[in-house]
Design an enzyme around this catalytic site. Structure first.
Site, PDB file in Angstrom:
ATOM      1  CG  ASN A 135      -0.264  -0.198   2.522  1.00 44.15           C
ATOM      2  OD1 ASN A 135       0.867  -0.670   2.556  1.00 44.15           O
ATOM      3  ND2 ASN A 135      -0.917   0.168   3.606  1.00 44.15           N
ATOM      4  NE  ARG A 136       3.955   2.262   4.837  1.00 41.12           N
ATOM      5  CZ  ARG A 136       5.077   2.602   5.474  1.00 41.12           C
ATOM      6  NH1 ARG A 136       5.752   3.672   5.115  1.00 41.12           N
ATOM      7  NH2 ARG A 136       5.539   1.867   6.463  1.00 41.12           N
ATOM      8  N   GLY A 137       5.218   2.981  -0.804  1.00 42.44           N
ATOM      9  CA  GLY A 137       6.637   2.786  -1.065  1.00 42.44           C
ATOM     10  C   GLY A 137       6.948   1.784  -2.153  1.00 42.44           C
ATOM     11  CB  ILE A 138       9.640  -0.799  -2.336  1.00 43.18           C
ATOM     12  CG1 ILE A 138      10.856   0.135  -2.256  1.00 43.18           C
ATOM     13  CG2 ILE A 138       9.963  -1.999  -3.211  1.00 43.18           C
ATOM     14  CD1 ILE A 138      12.041  -0.446  -1.502  1.00 43.18           C
TER      15      ILE A 138
ATOM     16  CG  ASP B 286      -0.087  -8.410  11.308  1.00 41.96           C
ATOM     17  OD1 ASP B 286       1.076  -8.647  10.929  1.00 41.96           O
ATOM     18  OD2 ASP B 286      -0.356  -7.846  12.385  1.00 41.96           O
ATOM     19  CB  VAL B 287       3.421 -10.768   7.140  1.00 39.44           C
ATOM     20  CG1 VAL B 287       2.910 -10.395   5.762  1.00 39.44           C
ATOM     21  CG2 VAL B 287       4.287  -9.680   7.758  1.00 39.44           C
TER      22      VAL B 287
ATOM     23  CE1 TYR C  68      14.305  -2.898   7.226  1.00 38.01           C
ATOM     24  CE2 TYR C  68      16.514  -2.307   6.503  1.00 38.01           C
ATOM     25  CZ  TYR C  68      15.167  -2.469   6.231  1.00 38.01           C
ATOM     26  OH  TYR C  68      14.688  -2.198   4.978  1.00 38.01           O
TER      27      TYR C  68
ATOM     28  CE  LYS D 198      14.001  -5.548   4.831  1.00 36.34           C
ATOM     29  NZ  LYS D 198      12.827  -5.907   4.018  1.00 36.34           N
TER      30      LYS D 198
END
Length: 234
Positions: free
Chosen positions: A11-14, A48-49, A140, A144
């Site tokens: 829903n946003r960004g990338i 929600d993941v 983070y 990743k």
């Protein structure tokens, strides 16, 4: 008949740029969102993941409304930055749960239909930070980096079923997340990028769309940096 693609956190960004790029290329695109309405012109499903039952329900809804999910872009993620010495444990575990375990939950549910169809594209949105590390982002970066191991193990397990699993590692992208950087930090980052600019979300989306296409059918277990050169050598 167009392929069905599910983009988590679309829903946003990338995620949003990727969803729009795939839609422009003829995919039937569904984005997951945690609240509100889906972006205009795109199909949406609430999920929600960090909740396995919600992930399962979302896939079931997409399958019933649009057909089997053939392409998954695992993009949903959060940050809770802080120096390691002062980072509370929940700041670490929550980021790992959303960014890494969330991608695992989505993968495990997605591959049911992919194995049956003997076709699938799994694309994980990682980060240059997962390859180079960054001060204040141990949680983070770990999440990743973990996506690389997840993708490569999946690639080895399921390659014989026509399923590819790849990672896109963006550099610094103009999104809500990077908008919080100070001007000084932004200037430092720009000076370290060989191409001399940050990425637009669309730069990442085009790389994802290529990995989702038939043209990338012999690419699996790859980590594709889309970072302007900042992470080369890692």
């Amino acid at each position: 008949m167009s392929r069905v693609a599910l983009v988590t956190g679309g829903n946003r960004g990338i995620g949003l740029a990727t969803a729009r790029e795939l839609a422009d290329r003829g995919f039937t695109v569904v984005v997951t969102h945690r609240s509100g309405e889906p972006p205009e012109g795109l199909h949406g499903v609430q999920a929600d993941v960090t909740d396995s039952a919600a992930v399962d329900a979302a896939f079931s809804q997409v399958e019933s409304e649009h057909g089997p999910v053939e392409v998954v872009v695992a993009n949903a993620g959060i940050t809770r930055d802080g120096l390691l010495m002062r980072m509370p444990e929940d700041a670490f575990t929550e980021v790992l749960d959303a960014n890494l375990t969330g991608a695992w939950r989505v993968t495990q549910r997605a591959i049911r239909g992919m194995v049956k169809a003997r076709f699938g594209r799994l694309i994980y949105i990682s980060s240059v930070v997962g390859l180079t590390g960054a001060p204040g982002q141990a949680n983070y970066a770990a999440s990743k980096a973990g996506l690389v191991g997840l993708a490569r193990s999946t690639a080895r397990e399921l390659g014989g079923r026509g399923i590819t699993a790849n990672v896109v590692a963006p550099g610094y992208v103009d999104t809500d997340m990077t908008a919080e950087l100070t001007d000084k930090r932004r200037e430092e980052i720009l000076n370290s990028i060989p191409l001399g600019r940050t990425a637009a979300p669309e730069d990442i989306a085009k790389a994802v769309a290529w990995l989702a296409s038939d043209d990338a059918g012999y690419v699996t277990g790859a980590v594709l940096p889309v970072d302007g050169g900042i992470g080369m050598g890692h």
